[in-house]
Design a protein around this motif. Structure first.
Motif, PDB file in Angstrom:
ATOM      1  N   ALA A 116    -124.997  16.810-148.585  1.00  0.00           N
ATOM      2  CA  ALA A 116    -124.193  17.347-149.681  1.00  0.00           C
ATOM      3  C   ALA A 116    -122.855  16.625-149.772  1.00  0.00           C
ATOM      4  CB  ALA A 116    -123.981  18.849-149.483  1.00  0.00           C
ATOM      5  N   VAL A 117    -122.235  16.361-148.614  1.00  0.00           N
ATOM      6  CA  VAL A 117    -120.957  15.647-148.603  1.00  0.00           C
ATOM      7  C   VAL A 117    -121.139  14.224-149.110  1.00  0.00           C
ATOM      8  CG1 VAL A 117    -119.130  14.731-147.121  1.00  0.00           C
ATOM      9  CG2 VAL A 117    -119.968  17.049-146.754  1.00  0.00           C
ATOM     10  N   PHE A 134    -120.687  14.599-137.579  1.00  0.00           N
ATOM     11  CA  PHE A 134    -121.914  15.380-137.742  1.00  0.00           C
ATOM     12  C   PHE A 134    -122.844  15.261-136.536  1.00  0.00           C
ATOM     13  CE2 PHE A 134    -120.249  14.487-141.915  1.00  0.00           C
ATOM     14  CZ  PHE A 134    -120.375  15.697-142.565  1.00  0.00           C
ATOM     15  N   VAL A 135    -122.337  14.689-135.456  1.00  0.00           N
ATOM     16  CA  VAL A 135    -123.130  14.557-134.229  1.00  0.00           C
ATOM     17  C   VAL A 135    -122.912  15.785-133.364  1.00  0.00           C
ATOM     18  CG1 VAL A 135    -123.380  13.272-132.072  1.00  0.00           C
ATOM     19  CG2 VAL A 135    -123.161  12.045-134.237  1.00  0.00           C
ATOM     20  N   ARG A 136    -123.996  16.338-132.849  1.00  0.00           N
ATOM     21  CA  ARG A 136    -123.938  17.477-131.939  1.00  0.00           C
ATOM     22  C   ARG A 136    -124.577  17.054-130.615  1.00  0.00           C
ATOM     23  NH1 ARG A 136    -121.241  18.158-135.575  1.00  0.00           N
ATOM     24  NH2 ARG A 136    -121.262  19.805-137.165  1.00  0.00           N
ATOM     25  N   ASP A 194    -129.491  22.315-140.896  1.00  0.00           N
ATOM     26  CA  ASP A 194    -128.232  22.737-141.509  1.00  0.00           C
ATOM     27  C   ASP A 194    -127.211  21.600-141.515  1.00  0.00           C
ATOM     28  OD1 ASP A 194    -129.207  25.233-142.026  1.00  0.00           O
ATOM     29  OD2 ASP A 194    -128.375  26.142-140.199  1.00  0.00           O
ATOM     30  N   THR A 195    -127.134  20.879-140.391  1.00  0.00           N
ATOM     31  CA  THR A 195    -126.204  19.751-140.301  1.00  0.00           C
ATOM     32  C   THR A 195    -126.584  18.654-141.291  1.00  0.00           C
ATOM     33  OG1 THR A 195    -125.763  20.183-137.950  1.00  0.00           O
ATOM     34  CG2 THR A 195    -125.247  17.981-138.777  1.00  0.00           C
TER      35      THR A 195
END
Length: 208
Positions: free
Chosen positions: A12-13, A137-139, A5-6
């Motif tokens: 997309a961005v 976008f880092v988890r 998802d990420t």
């Protein structure tokens, strides 16, 4: 490794940013229009190589921050989100003009590649963009942070190579379309600004 998802959101961005003709795309178009497709592709590869170096520097710098403390990394993320918001507001406030291809002299593929690398590497705005953009976008709970940064950077570079190559191959058609739709430049800042602003606000509030 970022979750699907990420990665999908990230891609997309990035694609949204690519679709708005910026300096890199216009440079590829100008080179391809004068020197042909091979020169245009070489220019795109040079830009991607410069972005790859920026990715490496961002990974090293952000990894060093993470080793300091998790709080420091969070501060970097929020500072990056704030930077994206500022970029968005500035882009929305600017009055865009009509798009036009800048003058380009005939060069061979090697020189086109080297010039594109230097132009991208020596652009401080690009360095700041990578430092602000990638951490959003880092988890930390999804594995090694440096590995996630590397993956995100490689996805960006890979998409850049494909997109600029397509632009170079279709340079005649794209340049003709831009010539007929020069007013798109007046909307460029608004679209890019909206992307930056929305992304910055969303990510700044995401973990609060």
């Amino acid at each position: 490794m970022p979750d699907p998802d990420t990665l999908l959101t990230y891609a997309a961005v990035v694609l949204g940013l690519f679709l708005i003709p910026g300096p890199a795309v216009l440079l590829v178009l100008a080179r391809a229009s004068v020197g042909g497709r091979r020169v245009g592709i070489a220019t795109g590869l040079g830009i991607a190589a410069g972005d790859l170096l920026h990715t490496a520097m961002a990974v090293v710098g952000l990894s060093a921050v993470l080793m300091t403390s998790a709080l420091a990394f969070s501060l970097v993320k929020y500072a990056g989100a704030a930077y994206l918001i500022v970029l968005g507001l500035r882009a929305l406030a600017e009055r865009g003009g009509e798009l036009s291809l800048g003058p380009a002299r005939l060069v061979d593929t090697r020189l086109a590649f080297r010039q594109a690398v230097l132009a991208e590497v020596l652009n401080p705005k690009t360095a700041l963009f990578f430092l602000a953009f990638l951490p959003q976008f880092v988890r930390p709970g999804q594995g090694s942070v440096p590995a996630q940064l590397v993956v995100l950077g490689l996805v960006f570079v890979g998409m850049s190579v494909v997109y600029t190559a397509l632009v170079a191959l279709a340079a005649g058609q794209v340049a003709g379309w831009l010539a007929r739709h020069r007013r798109i430049g007046r909307w460029q800042g608004r679209v890019v600004g909206a992307i930056y602003l929305g992304l910055g606000i969303r990510l700044a509030l995401q973990e609060r």
